[in-house]
Design a protein around this motif. Structure first.
Motif, PDB file in Angstrom:
ATOM      1  N   THR A 252      28.921  45.712  47.167  1.00 26.50           N
ATOM      2  CA  THR A 252      29.991  45.649  46.174  1.00 26.50           C
ATOM      3  C   THR A 252      29.945  44.339  45.409  1.00 26.50           C
ATOM      4  O   THR A 252      29.490  43.309  45.935  1.00 26.50           O
ATOM      5  N   THR A 253      30.386  44.400  44.174  1.00 34.15           N
ATOM      6  CA  THR A 253      30.659  43.177  43.432  1.00 34.15           C
ATOM      7  C   THR A 253      31.943  42.580  44.005  1.00 34.15           C
ATOM      8  O   THR A 253      32.638  43.222  44.775  1.00 34.15           O
ATOM      9  N   TYR A 254      32.270  41.379  43.587  1.00 35.97           N
ATOM     10  CA  TYR A 254      33.504  40.774  44.098  1.00 35.97           C
ATOM     11  C   TYR A 254      34.029  39.790  43.064  1.00 35.97           C
ATOM     12  O   TYR A 254      33.334  38.851  42.676  1.00 35.97           O
ATOM     13  N   PHE A 255      35.253  40.035  42.602  1.00 41.68           N
ATOM     14  CA  PHE A 255      35.914  39.135  41.662  1.00 41.68           C
ATOM     15  C   PHE A 255      37.354  38.954  42.131  1.00 41.68           C
ATOM     16  O   PHE A 255      38.306  39.195  41.400  1.00 41.68           O
ATOM     17  N   GLY A 256      37.485  38.553  43.414  1.00 36.17           N
ATOM     18  CA  GLY A 256      38.784  38.537  44.044  1.00 36.17           C
ATOM     19  C   GLY A 256      39.094  39.904  44.622  1.00 36.17           C
ATOM     20  O   GLY A 256      38.375  40.882  44.410  1.00 36.17           O
ATOM     21  N   THR A 257      40.182  39.996  45.389  1.00 35.55           N
ATOM     22  CA  THR A 257      40.488  41.249  46.080  1.00 35.55           C
ATOM     23  C   THR A 257      40.909  42.373  45.135  1.00 35.55           C
ATOM     24  O   THR A 257      40.990  43.525  45.549  1.00 35.55           O
ATOM     25  N   GLY A 258      41.161  42.081  43.871  1.00 33.59           N
ATOM     26  CA  GLY A 258      41.557  43.122  42.928  1.00 33.59           C
ATOM     27  C   GLY A 258      40.396  43.828  42.265  1.00 33.59           C
ATOM     28  O   GLY A 258      40.590  44.871  41.639  1.00 33.59           O
ATOM     29  N   VAL A 259      39.174  43.291  42.372  1.00 31.89           N
ATOM     30  CA  VAL A 259      38.035  43.841  41.640  1.00 31.89           C
ATOM     31  C   VAL A 259      36.832  43.959  42.577  1.00 31.89           C
ATOM     32  O   VAL A 259      36.385  42.960  43.142  1.00 31.89           O
TER      33      VAL A 259
ATOM     34  N   ILE B  12      47.995  40.886  44.572  1.00 31.88           N
ATOM     35  CA  ILE B  12      47.845  42.191  43.922  1.00 31.88           C
ATOM     36  C   ILE B  12      49.169  42.937  43.986  1.00 31.88           C
ATOM     37  O   ILE B  12      49.898  42.848  44.980  1.00 31.88           O
ATOM     38  N   ARG B  13      49.457  43.696  42.934  1.00 25.60           N
ATOM     39  CA  ARG B  13      50.565  44.650  42.936  1.00 25.60           C
ATOM     40  C   ARG B  13      50.041  45.960  42.342  1.00 25.60           C
ATOM     41  O   ARG B  13      49.676  46.002  41.166  1.00 25.60           O
ATOM     42  N   THR B  14      49.987  47.010  43.167  1.00 21.73           N
ATOM     43  CA  THR B  14      49.394  48.278  42.747  1.00 21.73           C
ATOM     44  C   THR B  14      50.388  49.410  42.925  1.00 21.73           C
ATOM     45  O   THR B  14      51.091  49.476  43.939  1.00 21.73           O
ATOM     46  N   ARG B  15      50.440  50.295  41.944  1.00 19.98           N
ATOM     47  CA  ARG B  15      51.242  51.507  41.987  1.00 19.98           C
ATOM     48  C   ARG B  15      50.365  52.658  41.499  1.00 19.98           C
ATOM     49  O   ARG B  15      49.665  52.543  40.498  1.00 19.98           O
ATOM     50  N   ALA B  16      50.403  53.794  42.215  1.00 19.29           N
ATOM     51  CA  ALA B  16      49.618  54.957  41.800  1.00 19.29           C
ATOM     52  C   ALA B  16      50.336  56.219  42.252  1.00 19.29           C
ATOM     53  O   ALA B  16      51.047  56.217  43.264  1.00 19.29           O
TER      54      ALA B  16
ATOM     55  N   GLY C 209      45.530  39.065  40.206  1.00 20.20           N
ATOM     56  CA  GLY C 209      45.177  37.734  39.746  1.00 20.20           C
ATOM     57  C   GLY C 209      43.677  37.523  39.700  1.00 20.20           C
ATOM     58  O   GLY C 209      42.921  38.097  40.470  1.00 20.20           O
ATOM     59  N   ILE C 210      43.254  36.657  38.786  1.00 19.90           N
ATOM     60  CA  ILE C 210      41.858  36.227  38.683  1.00 19.90           C
ATOM     61  C   ILE C 210      41.761  34.841  39.305  1.00 19.90           C
ATOM     62  O   ILE C 210      42.304  33.865  38.761  1.00 19.90           O
ATOM     63  N   PRO C 211      41.112  34.709  40.460  1.00 17.09           N
ATOM     64  CA  PRO C 211      41.029  33.397  41.112  1.00 17.09           C
ATOM     65  C   PRO C 211      40.415  32.348  40.191  1.00 17.09           C
ATOM     66  O   PRO C 211      39.559  32.666  39.355  1.00 17.09           O
ATOM     67  N   GLY C 212      40.873  31.113  40.320  1.00 11.95           N
ATOM     68  CA  GLY C 212      40.351  30.023  39.509  1.00 11.95           C
ATOM     69  C   GLY C 212      38.851  29.927  39.640  1.00 11.95           C
ATOM     70  O   GLY C 212      38.289  30.082  40.716  1.00 11.95           O
ATOM     71  N   GLY C 213      38.166  29.684  38.507  1.00 10.67           N
ATOM     72  CA  GLY C 213      36.720  29.584  38.530  1.00 10.67           C
ATOM     73  C   GLY C 213      36.106  30.298  37.358  1.00 10.67           C
ATOM     74  O   GLY C 213      35.085  29.883  36.837  1.00 10.67           O
ATOM     75  N   ALA C 214      36.739  31.354  36.904  1.00  5.38           N
ATOM     76  CA  ALA C 214      36.243  32.053  35.725  1.00  5.38           C
ATOM     77  C   ALA C 214      36.995  31.546  34.507  1.00  5.38           C
ATOM     78  O   ALA C 214      36.560  30.654  33.805  1.00  5.38           O
ATOM     79  N   HIS C 215      38.178  32.087  34.297  1.00  2.00           N
ATOM     80  CA  HIS C 215      38.977  31.684  33.131  1.00  2.00           C
ATOM     81  C   HIS C 215      39.351  30.213  33.220  1.00  2.00           C
ATOM     82  O   HIS C 215      39.169  29.442  32.291  1.00  2.00           O
ATOM     83  N   GLU C 216      39.856  29.792  34.365  1.00  2.00           N
ATOM     84  CA  GLU C 216      40.411  28.451  34.476  1.00  2.00           C
ATOM     85  C   GLU C 216      39.352  27.367  34.330  1.00  2.00           C
ATOM     86  O   GLU C 216      39.482  26.442  33.555  1.00  2.00           O
ATOM     87  N   HIS C 217      38.243  27.509  35.056  1.00  2.00           N
ATOM     88  CA  HIS C 217      37.230  26.469  35.016  1.00  2.00           C
ATOM     89  C   HIS C 217      36.441  26.493  33.722  1.00  2.00           C
ATOM     90  O   HIS C 217      35.967  25.471  33.267  1.00  2.00           O
ATOM     91  N   ALA C 218      36.286  27.666  33.140  1.00  2.00           N
ATOM     92  CA  ALA C 218      35.610  27.728  31.852  1.00  2.00           C
ATOM     93  C   ALA C 218      36.396  26.991  30.796  1.00  2.00           C
ATOM     94  O   ALA C 218      35.852  26.315  29.937  1.00  2.00           O
ATOM     95  N   GLU C 219      37.699  27.054  30.879  1.00  2.00           N
ATOM     96  CA  GLU C 219      38.544  26.379  29.903  1.00  2.00           C
ATOM     97  C   GLU C 219      38.324  24.882  29.941  1.00  2.00           C
ATOM     98  O   GLU C 219      38.389  24.190  28.922  1.00  2.00           O
TER      99      GLU C 219
END
Length: 722
Positions: free
Chosen positions: A88-95, A252-256, A282-292
């Motif tokens: 699996t890929t992994y981008f935090g527990t949401g992805v 994470i907050r999920t409804r289905a 949430g997107i863990p720090g490292g992608a959006h945050e660190h790129a900024e």
């Protein structure tokens, strides 16, 4: 001349992945009874011929029953990740998106009831698959090209989630269902789900629902890896900002949920279901945050901007309507005609500090009409047509791909015949794909696919399997038209509008062996790609971001996988069995030397032109490492328990400018007790994951330097079946 480097997998690496899976059944086979056991027929619904998992010549795995319950996770990728050849890929527990034999993204089709998920998960690594595994009845993983069934987006395989919202047959009782309430210590998870199926005459009414809330999850140590090339001031700054033992912004907050109604008659059937899936993660720090942090600005402005933006979260909503209908024996030579269709409305908004930043949408439909023929001279088969249209939109600061309409049309035919000792499966498909972006000219592609597979039954319990496929894949909109900062990958991505179709030629040999005590599967495979599409690092940097270019070159994927289930003992002390497995894949470009490439990078209202030399050879990035694992299982009466471990070896077959990853071992345990009542069954369970609290950073994750896997966690809950 193509380079011959690493044409054969390293023997010691291959042995480390497969020795455990092969050695145990070889030893036990000397005393095992020769009579083959009858495996439970698990129907593969993805195929219109609906054969059992064991009778299908093409490689397929099915998760169902207790095994599915043990492996269900918040993402589809995590749920199937312990199957041989699947990670699996992994981008935090949401992805988490499935990786099949080293291939992912637009090469692996994710389906719900045989039709595409129609989300935006292939566009970016931080986009989640919009399917909830907790509501699945079974999950089918088709390895190798599934292009005959699902088109060019399945050149690497497919994962089909069967949820039972539109059933194929009447339930045995007037009212049936299941429910579950569970939690987990690693992230303070609170999950609840239910499902009800009611029968009224020929009607089946269905309703299901699920809710999941989690907090930030626990990790061993700090989230961010400290590199030796950081200066002391940067290290001190990062240490002050990090929180030990917790991954910030990983909640994470999920409804289905869904409702459906199906009419099942003697002459045909009809059903319709409406469903919704909502996920805020949430997107863990490292992608959006660190790129900024890489942007050029003075310190005061940067601090203010960071404070204003805050955490990045994705708020995803998908509403979908599914319909199916069929007629039995409409003509003298047809067994049935079946229609399956879905309309989808998908949207996710990226929130920075609670403020909308970028909005992605994907609206469209997909329909599949197939005719199943009656047996003729021993041949069984099906033929049909599939069409779809999606309107993808991207608006906002991180919209690096233009809004694009994609139209697809495909025709296919499948045929199979059992000659006794030999079963033969043949098929062909032709697809037409048109991509029409909003800001430039459209592109049209044709994709032809041919497949042949066979089972040679040497004895009642032993057979050999062979497969050859020639498949094509049309490029996607991000590969063709990307042009800007892709914050999730911390890079500027540049598409190539002149890309051609990607062509693959796969060969595979496998064996299946079944006795009273041993069930074993083994396969070796190789796929040679012409014009393989990949993201190359150019060595150029703009605004602090590396520039990466979508380009093409020949490539080869080769690998092996094995799994064995061994019945160790069955006595008054309980039944003991052992599952062992291993897999290995290597992927590299076939060329050598370099080639010169020219491209332009958008910069405000103008562009910067570059000309660089790209390497023609080398390994492809983020290829899953080899691994091997074992699970010891025990059951007695209503009790069942297991203890297992998976060793992920270090990955040092890396691409240019890619760092190797260390190996790690994950240890899991499960304990459950089930008791039956006159009209129901109940089960309480404990699931322990990563029991040694090991710091694990998957090589397949773009966030491995910023977001390790969760630490030690204990799941617990109760299930009811009625």
């Amino acid at each position: 001349m193509k380079s011959m480097r690493h044409r054969v997998p390293s023997p010691h690496l291959l042995a480390s992945a497969l020795a455990l899976a092969l050695a145990a059944p070889t030893v036990l086979a000397q005393n095992a009874a020769s009579q083959a056991t009858d495996l439970k027929a698990v129907v593969v619904t993805a195929s219109p011929l609906k054969g059992s998992a064991e009778s299908v010549a093409t490689p397929v795995e099915v998760l169902y029953g207790d095994e599915l319950d043990r492996n269900k996770a918040a993402t589809l990728g995590d749920t199937v990740a312990k199957l041989p050849g699947v990670q699996t890929t992994y981008f935090g527990t949401g992805v988490g998106r499935p990786i099949i034999r080293g291939q992912e993204g637009p090469r692996v089709q994710v389906l719900s009831g045989g039709l595409g998920s129609m989300d935006a998960s292939t566009v970016s690594a931080d986009h989640a698959v919009s399917i909830e595994p907790f509501l699945a009845d079974q999950i089918e993983v088709l390895k190798g090209p599934a292009t005959l069934l699902f088109g060019s987006g399945a050149i690497g395989g497919a994962v089909n989630v069967v949820d039972g919202r539109l059933p194929d047959q009447l339930p045995d009782t007037p009212l049936s269902g299941r429910a579950e309430v569970s939690g987990n210590s690693v992230n303070n998870e609170r999950t609840g789900m239910f499902r009800l199926d009611g029968v009224n005459g020929n009607w089946v009414l269905h309703v299901d629902g699920m809710i999941r809330n989690t907090d930030d999850y626990d990790i061993p140590g700090y989230a961010i890896v400290e590199h030796d090339d950081h200066d002391e001031e940067e290290e001190d700054h990062e240490e002050e900002e990090q929180v030990k033992g917790k991954l910030p912004n990983s909640s994470i907050r999920t409804r289905a949920g869904a409702i459906g109604a199906t009419w099942l008659g003697e002459a045909g059937y009809f059903g319709i279901a409406a469903s919704t899936y909502r996920n805020n993660y949430g997107i863990p720090g490292g992608a959006h945050e660190h790129a900024e942090d890489d942007h050029d600005h003075d310190d005061d402005d940067g601090d203010e901007a960071h404070e204003e933006e805050g955490d990045v979260r994705i708020d995803l909503v998908q509403n979908r309507i599914d319909m199916k209908a069929g007629i039995y024996e409409p003509l003298s030579f047809l067994q049935s005609i079946n229609l399956r269709a879905a309309h989808n409305d998908y949207e996710h908004v990226e929130l920075e500090g609670g403020t909308p930043s970028t909005r992605f949408t994907n609206k469209g439909y997909e329909a599949r009409l197939e005719a199943v023929q009656k047996e003729w001279n021993g041949w069984r088969g099906a033929f049909g047509v599939q069409l779809g249209s999606t309107d993808f939109g991207a608006v906002g600061e991180e919209a690096f791909v233009p809004s694009t309409t994609t139209d697809t049309l495909g025709v296919f035919v499948l045929q199979e015949k059992d000659f006794g000792a030999l079963k033969l499966e043949l098929g062909g498909r032709y697809d037409r794909v048109e991509l029409d972006p909003a800001d430039r000219g459209s592109r049209d592609f044709s994709a032809s696919n041919l497949s042949a597979a066979a089972i040679w039954r040497i004895s009642d319990g032993f057979d050999l399997r062979f497969g050859v496929d020639r498949s094509e894949r049309a490029p996607t909109n991000e590969e063709l038209f990307a042009g800007g900062v892709h914050v999730a990958t911390q890079s500027i991505e540049i598409g190539d509008q002149d890309l051609s179709t990607e062509k693959g030629l796969r060969g595979e040999i496998g064996l299946h062996w079944h006795t009273d005590r041993v069930d074993m599967k083994f396969a070796v495979y190789q796929t040679n790609f012409d014009d393989f599409i990949y993201l190359a690092d150019t060595g150029v940097a703009e605004e602090g971001f590396p520039v990466r270019l979508w380009t093409q070159a020949d490539a080869t994927f080769r690998g092996a996988e094995a799994e064995a289930r061994i019945a160790l003992a069955d006595s008054s002390a309980g039944a003991w069995d052992l599952r062992v497995f291993g897999d290995y894949v290597r992927a590299e470009l076939d060329g050598s030397g370099t080639r010169q490439v020219a491209f332009e990078v958008p910069h405000g209202d103008h562009t910067h032109a570059y000309q660089v030399d790209l390497a023609q050879g080398g390994y492809l990035p983020r290829i899953a490492p080899s691994r091997f694992g074992a699970d010891l299982n025990w059951s007695l009466g209503g009790w069942r328990a297991s203890l297992g471990a998976v060793r992920y070896n270090k990955q040092d077959d890396v691409a240019d400018n890619e760092e190797p990853s260390p190996g790690y071992t994950l240890v899991d345990a499960h304990l459950a007790y089930r008791w039956d009542r006159p009209a129901s069954s109940w089960e309480v369970f404990l699931d322990g994951r990563n029991l040694t609290d090991k710091e694990a950073r998957p090589h397949t994750s773009l966030l491995r330097d910023y977001a390790p896997l969760p630490g030690r966690g204990v799941g617990f809950g109760i299930r009811a079946y009625f």
